[in-house]
Design a protein around this motif. Sequence first.
Motif, PDB file in Angstrom:
ATOM      1  N   ASN A 102      82.069 -43.785  -5.700  1.00  0.00           N
ATOM      2  CA  ASN A 102      81.238 -43.647  -4.522  1.00  0.00           C
ATOM      3  C   ASN A 102      80.593 -42.261  -4.498  1.00  0.00           C
ATOM      4  OD1 ASN A 102      83.488 -45.671  -3.813  1.00  0.00           O
ATOM      5  ND2 ASN A 102      81.911 -46.082  -2.315  1.00  0.00           N
ATOM      6  N   LEU A 103      79.561 -42.159  -3.672  1.00  0.00           N
ATOM      7  CA  LEU A 103      78.842 -40.899  -3.586  1.00  0.00           C
ATOM      8  C   LEU A 103      79.610 -39.851  -2.821  1.00  0.00           C
ATOM      9  CD1 LEU A 103      75.208 -42.196  -2.968  1.00  0.00           C
ATOM     10  CD2 LEU A 103      76.298 -41.576  -5.117  1.00  0.00           C
ATOM     11  N   GLN A 121      85.338 -50.394  -3.042  1.00  0.00           N
ATOM     12  CA  GLN A 121      84.745 -49.202  -2.439  1.00  0.00           C
ATOM     13  C   GLN A 121      85.844 -48.237  -2.004  1.00  0.00           C
ATOM     14  OE1 GLN A 121      81.524 -49.078  -2.675  1.00  0.00           O
ATOM     15  NE2 GLN A 121      81.255 -51.232  -3.210  1.00  0.00           N
ATOM     16  N   GLN A 152      78.936 -44.926   1.847  1.00  0.00           N
ATOM     17  CA  GLN A 152      77.893 -45.147   0.853  1.00  0.00           C
ATOM     18  C   GLN A 152      78.404 -46.116  -0.204  1.00  0.00           C
ATOM     19  OE1 GLN A 152      74.889 -43.672   1.406  1.00  0.00           O
ATOM     20  NE2 GLN A 152      74.084 -44.994  -0.188  1.00  0.00           N
ATOM     21  N   TYR A 153      78.077 -47.390  -0.027  1.00  0.00           N
ATOM     22  CA  TYR A 153      78.543 -48.412  -0.957  1.00  0.00           C
ATOM     23  C   TYR A 153      77.808 -48.309  -2.291  1.00  0.00           C
ATOM     24  CZ  TYR A 153      80.838 -50.995   2.835  1.00  0.00           C
ATOM     25  OH  TYR A 153      81.650 -51.378   3.864  1.00  0.00           O
ATOM     26  N   ASP A 154      78.495 -48.693  -3.347  1.00  0.00           N
ATOM     27  CA  ASP A 154      77.886 -48.934  -4.641  1.00  0.00           C
ATOM     28  C   ASP A 154      78.114 -50.400  -4.957  1.00  0.00           C
ATOM     29  OD1 ASP A 154      77.039 -49.126  -7.249  1.00  0.00           O
ATOM     30  OD2 ASP A 154      77.747 -47.131  -7.800  1.00  0.00           O
ATOM     31  N   GLN A 195      84.805 -49.573 -12.399  1.00  0.00           N
ATOM     32  CA  GLN A 195      84.152 -49.461 -11.110  1.00  0.00           C
ATOM     33  C   GLN A 195      83.467 -48.111 -10.973  1.00  0.00           C
ATOM     34  OE1 GLN A 195      83.669 -51.555  -8.707  1.00  0.00           O
ATOM     35  NE2 GLN A 195      84.835 -53.255  -9.521  1.00  0.00           N
ATOM     36  N   PRO A 196      82.221 -48.085 -10.517  1.00  0.00           N
ATOM     37  CA  PRO A 196      81.534 -46.794 -10.304  1.00  0.00           C
ATOM     38  C   PRO A 196      82.120 -46.041  -9.140  1.00  0.00           C
ATOM     39  CG  PRO A 196      80.216 -48.605  -9.459  1.00  0.00           C
ATOM     40  CD  PRO A 196      81.403 -49.237 -10.148  1.00  0.00           C
ATOM     41  N   TYR A 254      68.906 -51.665  -7.097  1.00  0.00           N
ATOM     42  CA  TYR A 254      69.518 -51.901  -8.399  1.00  0.00           C
ATOM     43  C   TYR A 254      70.078 -53.320  -8.456  1.00  0.00           C
ATOM     44  CZ  TYR A 254      73.428 -50.352  -5.488  1.00  0.00           C
ATOM     45  OH  TYR A 254      74.334 -50.200  -4.461  1.00  0.00           O
ATOM     46  N   ALA A 282      76.832 -52.358  -7.306  1.00  0.00           N
ATOM     47  CA  ALA A 282      76.469 -52.825  -8.644  1.00  0.00           C
ATOM     48  C   ALA A 282      77.384 -53.942  -9.123  1.00  0.00           C
ATOM     49  CB  ALA A 282      76.499 -51.655  -9.626  1.00  0.00           C
ATOM     50  N   ASP A 340      83.394 -55.811  -6.326  1.00  0.00           N
ATOM     51  CA  ASP A 340      83.404 -54.362  -6.174  1.00  0.00           C
ATOM     52  C   ASP A 340      84.631 -53.875  -5.422  1.00  0.00           C
ATOM     53  OD1 ASP A 340      82.361 -55.737  -3.975  1.00  0.00           O
ATOM     54  OD2 ASP A 340      81.577 -53.877  -3.129  1.00  0.00           O
ATOM     55  N   LYS A 390      72.784 -56.224  -8.859  1.00  0.00           N
ATOM     56  CA  LYS A 390      74.179 -56.481  -8.533  1.00  0.00           C
ATOM     57  C   LYS A 390      74.727 -57.572  -9.446  1.00  0.00           C
ATOM     58  CE  LYS A 390      73.123 -57.549  -4.313  1.00  0.00           C
ATOM     59  NZ  LYS A 390      71.677 -57.221  -4.294  1.00  0.00           N
TER      60      LYS A 390
END
Length: 385
Positions: free
Chosen positions: A383-384, A167, A156-158, A380-381, A302, A160, A165, A304
């Motif tokens: 991952n889910l 991952q 599940q990539y983020d 960095q956000p 969203y 943004a 990014d 990027k």
Amino acid sequence: ITKLMFIVTMVMGSFASSGHPSNSSASVMRHISELIAREKENILERPHQNRMLRVGVNIGLAHIGDITDSSMSFSALIYLRMQWNNPLLAFGSTFPQHHSSIALRPLLTQSVWIPHLYVVNEFLPPKSSGGIKQLEVYPNGDVYYNTRVPIVAGCQYDLAYFPLDSQICPIILESYSYSEEHVYFDFFAMSESNLGAEVVADIEMPSHETIRTGNLSFIRESRQTPSGIFSTLRIYIPLNRLISYYAISAFVPLNLIVVMSWVGFWVDYRAVPARASISITSVLTLLTLSLNTYNRLPKVSYIKALDVAFAAGLLWVFATLVQFAAVCHCDIVFKRKTHSVDSTNYKAIRLDKIARIIFPTSYIMCTFIYCLVYFILAVQPKNLY
């Protein structure tokens, strides 16, 4: 002569009593084969039926293949190593002098119980491992199993911060048929540097940073399901994207197109066809570049980091086109007032001179803020997974 014959007799007797290693291994193999044939039904059952069986798992990451942004997946080749105890296969009491392990023939591995782990986030149906399996039995009944497993896993990539990014993609292994009360899976260490998962050799990728053993992290957890509590093993792989490809294919052309749109500020305001061609060509070229770049990306809802860059570039190019329209309007109004075609419009010239300063300065400031936000201050956000 009598003493010589006595020494030869003693030496031959010692060799006969000790036995040849190959003969001992062949005897053990024959013993295990007969045992598997005799206990055919029991040997396929889970060992230690009256209590929980502990199975140690160790993962060797050998290769990372296609990392596909559009489908949010990656391919990998792992070595799955497991160890457990099966008392039915113990041969230490029968062959006390044999202390090493015995590697079973490939056909015999199909007749022995093997724990079943499956990849939870498998993106495609499992591929064949090519029959590369190894099963070793130790005198005390400990079993060591090693096989090669190619997988295509989802992540599940983020995006943004794309293409800046990073991952963290997991490989999630879980017990398929047995809950924890029957089979308990956990990581086991093979060396001081390999406490549960390792990178077999440094993995170099063209679009991401090199993956090393120290980059991997792993965790064991228990997952509650309607069928019971199952063991879950997670290996986290960091995928840090290299910006070089997108710098060459997206950011550099984007900035060149924006700079090209400013060339019209140095062209005479009366050369309408030339300035119109520069402005319109810049807009169309930038739109084409953005569409070609987005075709390789998943369609997310969203914004990027790349969207911000293209939006800023398009804003400046469109502003150049608006400035050109303003200059043309100013010239038309000037001609109507002066009723002269050849008179010089100093107001239009002044608009171009102001644009030569404002447009580059404001774009450089915007680029500086962009780099500050996404390169330096960005967090960095997660991952889910």
